[in-house]
Enzyme design. Structure first.
Site, PDB file in Angstrom:
ATOM      1  N   SER A 289      45.382  72.979 -18.400  1.00 32.71           N
ATOM      2  CA  SER A 289      45.934  72.262 -19.563  1.00 32.71           C
ATOM      3  C   SER A 289      47.448  72.367 -19.523  1.00 32.71           C
ATOM      4  O   SER A 289      48.003  73.152 -18.763  1.00 32.71           O
ATOM      5  CB  SER A 289      45.424  72.904 -20.864  1.00 32.71           C
ATOM      6  OG  SER A 289      46.185  74.084 -21.141  1.00 32.71           O
ATOM      7  N   ASP A 290      48.109  71.591 -20.361  1.00 33.30           N
ATOM      8  CA  ASP A 290      49.540  71.786 -20.505  1.00 33.30           C
ATOM      9  C   ASP A 290      49.763  72.885 -21.553  1.00 33.30           C
ATOM     10  O   ASP A 290      48.830  73.343 -22.204  1.00 33.30           O
ATOM     11  CB  ASP A 290      50.223  70.454 -20.897  1.00 33.30           C
ATOM     12  CG  ASP A 290      51.679  70.438 -20.489  1.00 33.30           C
ATOM     13  OD1 ASP A 290      52.229  69.350 -20.258  1.00 33.30           O
ATOM     14  OD2 ASP A 290      52.285  71.536 -20.376  1.00 33.30           O
ATOM     15  N   TRP A 291      51.011  73.262 -21.711  1.00 30.67           N
ATOM     16  CA  TRP A 291      51.372  74.402 -22.553  1.00 30.67           C
ATOM     17  C   TRP A 291      50.884  74.226 -23.991  1.00 30.67           C
ATOM     18  O   TRP A 291      51.357  73.350 -24.706  1.00 30.67           O
ATOM     19  CB  TRP A 291      52.897  74.570 -22.547  1.00 30.67           C
ATOM     20  CG  TRP A 291      53.362  75.761 -23.302  1.00 30.67           C
ATOM     21  CD1 TRP A 291      53.251  75.984 -24.648  1.00 30.67           C
ATOM     22  CD2 TRP A 291      54.020  76.912 -22.781  1.00 30.67           C
ATOM     23  NE1 TRP A 291      53.796  77.181 -24.976  1.00 30.67           N
ATOM     24  CE2 TRP A 291      54.272  77.782 -23.865  1.00 30.67           C
ATOM     25  CE3 TRP A 291      54.430  77.291 -21.519  1.00 30.67           C
ATOM     26  CZ2 TRP A 291      54.910  79.018 -23.697  1.00 30.67           C
ATOM     27  CZ3 TRP A 291      55.074  78.522 -21.357  1.00 30.67           C
ATOM     28  CH2 TRP A 291      55.297  79.365 -22.443  1.00 30.67           C
ATOM     29  N   GLY A 292      49.900  75.032 -24.391  1.00 36.57           N
ATOM     30  CA  GLY A 292      49.454  75.001 -25.785  1.00 36.57           C
ATOM     31  C   GLY A 292      48.625  73.782 -26.136  1.00 36.57           C
ATOM     32  O   GLY A 292      48.200  73.593 -27.273  1.00 36.57           O
TER      33      GLY A 292
END
Ligand code: GLC
Length: 738
Positions: A289-292
């Site tokens: 996933s991307d950050w957060g």
């Protein structure tokens, strides 16, 4: 050994590490499955969790996303399978050592970070390097980045970014290879090859992560993280192919995008992450996933709370949760309510362990990190020479009334916000060494130029006093080199702007010099296409340097003095201001093409106030020499290629390079196709007055288009072939495909 560093970060000494635990044997798939069976549910959930370095390092880490309160115990924190973000080699070694002491099953940690256009030696931003039209050069830049990044202890880089972009309001256009799908394919593939090489066990290689899947660059309004709504026709023909090119090149990870694509967030989108990515694009590696972004599913409104967000992401096809800990916190709950989830979790863990095994981490968790190697590799002269070459090949000469090249004897007044600024590394140069950056002033002096005066101004303010001083300093025969541009933070992630002009004081200064008939050469330092209408009006020459990286000042000087002949082309159109956005070269004809104006002047697809074409087109770029490009015979089919014969002549008195570009259009098709699309190109160098007869192959496969209801189809019939070296003037040929 554990390596101690002194305050400057250099290795001071190394002490024996008597308890280093190394698993000598290479793991095979079966052993990995056995290992997974030995893992507890929580250990498995930990493996798919990636935490920011700041939770492990005492200092020095750098966040690239929003902060989130983890809410897990120290013990659970150490179950994580990978760490992202800025660390140094000593910290990574010590963290790995502590991990192995804590890990019941001796599973090594992976370290990942953003090495996007260089690690400590910084190359031009990717949008600039795409303008070199030289994937081979960019492969070498990625290879060098891998040498530096791996020497510092990293194993994975979140690069290449291959988001096709058509909206310069979006700040991350600088990170992409521009508006053309083929360039994003070719440069993305080259970077994957440069980072990964043939064998990831090679300790100076990095595993690559292609991003952001998918169509993150189509954020509505150019506002970062905003919704993308893209037809399947465009997704399949424009946005997906660069990912397919990287997958075919063996990329090990794919990063899911932040945004909601056609109503469903990419991080919880089974159609995207499974039907498309796994089935159609045949990706077998790891999705991160991307950050957060997992917790952001709550903000998107598709998850009630953290536990649901983690479950949705895992179920949709995410195998590593970046920067948050929803999965590891709630895994017991998940599996009780949804027993099928454990099998999905096992598959995710297997992807992560396979990647660690491919990196050789089971044999050597420290992967050969050694302070001597780190000191030898980082910022070495050969790497800086490569950065210089990349910067000279990526710069684009947009205007020149003959004032360039300058002679060394030309008295120069150097001014503007980038006159002696080291802030030319550009966004995503996270570990770049700003002190190493060569300023324009440094570059001109190092070249032995005659610098009469240097007057550094601010980005957004040029005082009356400064501009008067500049005007008064200028004498007859002098030239002003005006180094203008955007501050670095005006582009990059979250760097969206509603207008794409330079700060008005910069334009006012340029206008004032023009009004005093003072010869002005403008250098531009920016991460996005800008509205350059006024710059074009007032300047005698315009050299687009982009954010050129560590060697920017040396490259600018070599180009200004003609030691290097500009050869870069634009990989993204420069519009007539925001009102023309989105604009790209591959527009469809419409039912009322403006070209038909002759019969009927009004009811056509046009603007009343500006042309349809951008101010500077994709593929455009001048040189200090003129070239003649002629079609040179008939197109010949040879196996799976169509060979386009072209003769190129250097009409000038300087050796130079130009890029011959081949576009195709289809007169009659099942769909409304773009009028022209780039299918091949070749950069060639010619001595003054010399000609070369070349053949540029069009791969048969590039004729295929995805057509609704039919899938990938190569349409037979008449094609138009357009040959150009400036994206403006075209030679036309016909091609019949049987
Ligand atoms: C950022 C970016 C992504 C980057 C990641 C890790 O928010 O969107 O491109 O790789 O976080 O820094």
């Amino acid at each position: 050994y554990i390596f101690l560093r002194n305050e400057t970060g250099c290795c001071r000494s190394r002490i024996k590490n008597e308890d280093r635990i190394i698993r000598k044997s290479k793991m095979d798939r079966n052993q990995i499955k056995v290992l997974i069976r030995q893992m507890t549910l929580e250990e498995k959930a930990g493996q798919v969790t990636q935490l920011p370095s700041r939770y492990f390092a005492i200092q020095g880490s750098q966040l690239t996303g929003t902060e989130t309160k983890l809410g897990i115990s120290e013990e659970k924190k150490w179950l994580c399978g990978s760490i992202l973000g800025k660390l140094d080699a000593v910290s990574m070694r010590n963290i790995q050592k502590e991990n192995l002491e804590r890990s019941r099953l001796q599973i090594p940690l992976m370290f990942m970070t953003d090495i996007v256009h260089g690690y400590q030696t910084i190359f031009p931003v990717p949008l600039a390097m795409a303008g070199s039209f030289d994937p081979g050069m960019v492969r070498e830049c990625a290879r060098i980045s891998a040498k530096e990044g791996s020497a510092a202890g990293y194993q994975v880089t979140f690069s290449p970014m291959v988001d096709v972009v058509r909206d310069p309001r979006w700040g991350r256009v600088m990170e992409s290879f521009g508006e053309d799908s083929k360039l994003n394919c070719d440069f993305g593939k080259a970077m994957v090859e440069g980072y990964q090489g043939e064998n990831l066990k090679d300790p100076d290689r990095l595993a690559a992560c292609v991003k952001h899947f998918a169509a993150y660059g189509a954020a509505e309004g150019g506002r970062d993280y905003n919704t993308s709504d893209v037809s399947e026709f465009r997704l399949r023909n424009k946005y997906f192919p660069p990912f397919k090119a990287c997958i075919d090149a063996g990329v090990k990870l794919v990063m899911a995008a932040f945004e909601a694509l056609n109503g469903i967030p990419a991080t919880a989108n089974p159609w995207l992450l499974q039907d498309i990515l796994r089935k159609d694009l045949e990706f077998e590696g790891t999705v991160i996933s991307d950050w957060g972004a997992v917790l952001e599913l709550i903000k998107h409104g598709v998850a009630e709370e953290e536990a649901e967000a983690g479950r949705l992401a895992l179920e949709s096809g995410v195998q590593i949760e970046m920067a948050t800990a929803a999965i590891v916190k709630h895994i017991e709950v998940y599996v009780k309510k949804f027993p099928h989830l454990e099998a999905i979790l096992d598959e995710a863990v297997e992807k992560v362990l396979i990647l660690k095994n491919e990196l050789g981490l089971f044999e050597d968790p420290y992967r050969g990190v050694d302070p001597e190697r780190e000191m030898r590799e980082l910022r070495s002269p050969d790497k800086k020479r490569a950065a210089f070459h990349a910067a000279t090949e990526s710069a684009v000469l947009l205007e020149n009334n003959g004032i360039l090249p300058l002679t060394k004897e030309t008295p120069v007044i150097l001014t503007g916000p980038y006159a002696e600024s080291k802030n030319i590394l550009g966004p995503w140069s996270v570990d770049g060494i700003v002190e190493d950056a060569i300023t324009v002033k440094d570059g001109l002096i190092l070249k032995g130029g005659r610098i009469k005066e240097v007057i550094q101004t601010a980005y957004e303010e040029v005082t009356e006093q400064d501009s008067d001083r500049i005007v008064q300093t200028v004498a007859s025969g002098d030239v002003v080199v005006l180094a203008l541009g955007e501050p670095e933070l005006w582009s990059g992630e979250a760097g969206s702007r509603s207008v794409i002009e330079l700060p008005e004081h910069q334009i006012s200064l340029l206008k004032k010099l023009h009004e005093h008939q003072i010869p002005v050469v403008v250098l531009l330092f920016n991460g996005r296409p800008l509205d350059l209408r006024k710059v074009k009006e007032y300047a005698d020459a315009v050299l687009e340097m982009w954010f050129p990286g560590t060697e920017g000042g040396n490259a600018a000087a070599a180009l200004l003095y003609g030691e290097k002949n500009p050869s870069g082309k634009l990989a993204m159109s420069f519009p007539y201001g925001s009102g023309q956005i989105p604009v790209s070269y591959d527009m469809a004809p419409t039912g009322r093409p403006k070209a038909d104006l002759v019969q009927e002047p009004r009811y056509k697809s046009q603007y009343l106030d500006i042309p349809n074409e951008p101010l500077y087109s994709f593929g455009y770029g001048l040189s200090y020499t003129e070239y003649d490009v002629q079609v040179n015979g008939k197109i010949v089919r040879q196996e799976q290629e169509y060979l386009v014969p072209v003769k190129v002549t250097n009409l000038g008195n300087m050796t130079g390079k130009t890029v011959v570009q081949i576009y195709i259009g289809k007169k009659k098709s099942l769909v409304a196709r773009p009028v022209k699309e780039l299918v091949a190109y070749k950069k060639i160098e010619l001595q003054p007055g010399k000609s070369k007869e070349i053949v540029i192959p069009i791969e048969e496969k590039t004729l295929e288009r995805w057509i609704p209801g039919k899938g990938w189809t190569k349409e037979k019939g008449e094609y138009t072939i357009l040959v150009s070296n400036d994206g403006r003037n075209f030679q036309r040929m016909e091609l019949t495909v049987g």
